[in-house]
Design a protein around this motif. Structure first.
Motif, mmCIF file in Angstrom:
data_model
loop_
_atom_site.group_PDB
_atom_site.id
_atom_site.type_symbol
_atom_site.label_atom_id
_atom_site.label_comp_id
_atom_site.label_asym_id
_atom_site.label_seq_id
_atom_site.Cartn_x
_atom_site.Cartn_y
_atom_site.Cartn_z
ATOM 1 N N UNK A 153 -52.496 -31.457 -4.069
ATOM 2 C CA UNK A 153 -53.399 -32.252 -3.223
ATOM 3 C C UNK A 153 -52.595 -33.253 -2.398
ATOM 4 N N UNK A 154 -51.634 -33.900 -3.024
ATOM 5 C CA UNK A 154 -50.807 -34.874 -2.327
ATOM 6 C C UNK A 154 -49.998 -34.209 -1.208
ATOM 7 N N UNK A 155 -49.522 -32.999 -1.448
ATOM 8 C CA UNK A 155 -48.756 -32.264 -0.432
ATOM 9 C C UNK A 155 -49.643 -31.968 0.769
ATOM 10 N N UNK A 156 -50.888 -31.575 0.518
ATOM 11 C CA UNK A 156 -51.811 -31.241 1.612
ATOM 12 C C UNK A 156 -52.178 -32.462 2.442
ATOM 13 N N UNK A 157 -52.275 -33.628 1.767
ATOM 14 C CA UNK A 157 -52.645 -34.824 2.520
ATOM 15 C C UNK A 157 -51.496 -35.329 3.327
#
Length: 77
Positions: free
Chosen positions: A73-77
């Motif tokens: 999720x952090x990578x996508x944001x």
């Protein structure tokens, strides 16, 4: 005949009740209007010439707070 002092007291009583009634009505109307507001009705003022960027994270499928801290999720944001 009513004396002047009694008339004055009655006038102040009626006037006071009218003020209380109007104030209560205005508060009630304002609270009702604010409780009917949705997030789309609420906005922040923007200075002239500025652009507002809206971030859409709906494709991340975040269902709980712990999902936010996942590496994917952090990578996508």
């Amino acid at each position: 005949m009513m004396n002047l002092q009694l008339k004055r007291k009655l006038f102040l009583l009626v006037f006071g009740l009218a003020v209380v009634t109007l104030t209560t009505s205005l508060i009630f109307v304002k609270q009702k209007a604010s409780s009917n507001a949705t997030s789309s009705d609420t906005f922040l003022p923007v200075a002239n010439g500025q652009t507002v960027t809206t971030l859409d994270y709906s494709d991340l499928n975040i269902k709980s707070v712990s999902d936010i801290y996942q590496t994917a999720t952090q990578t996508k944001t």
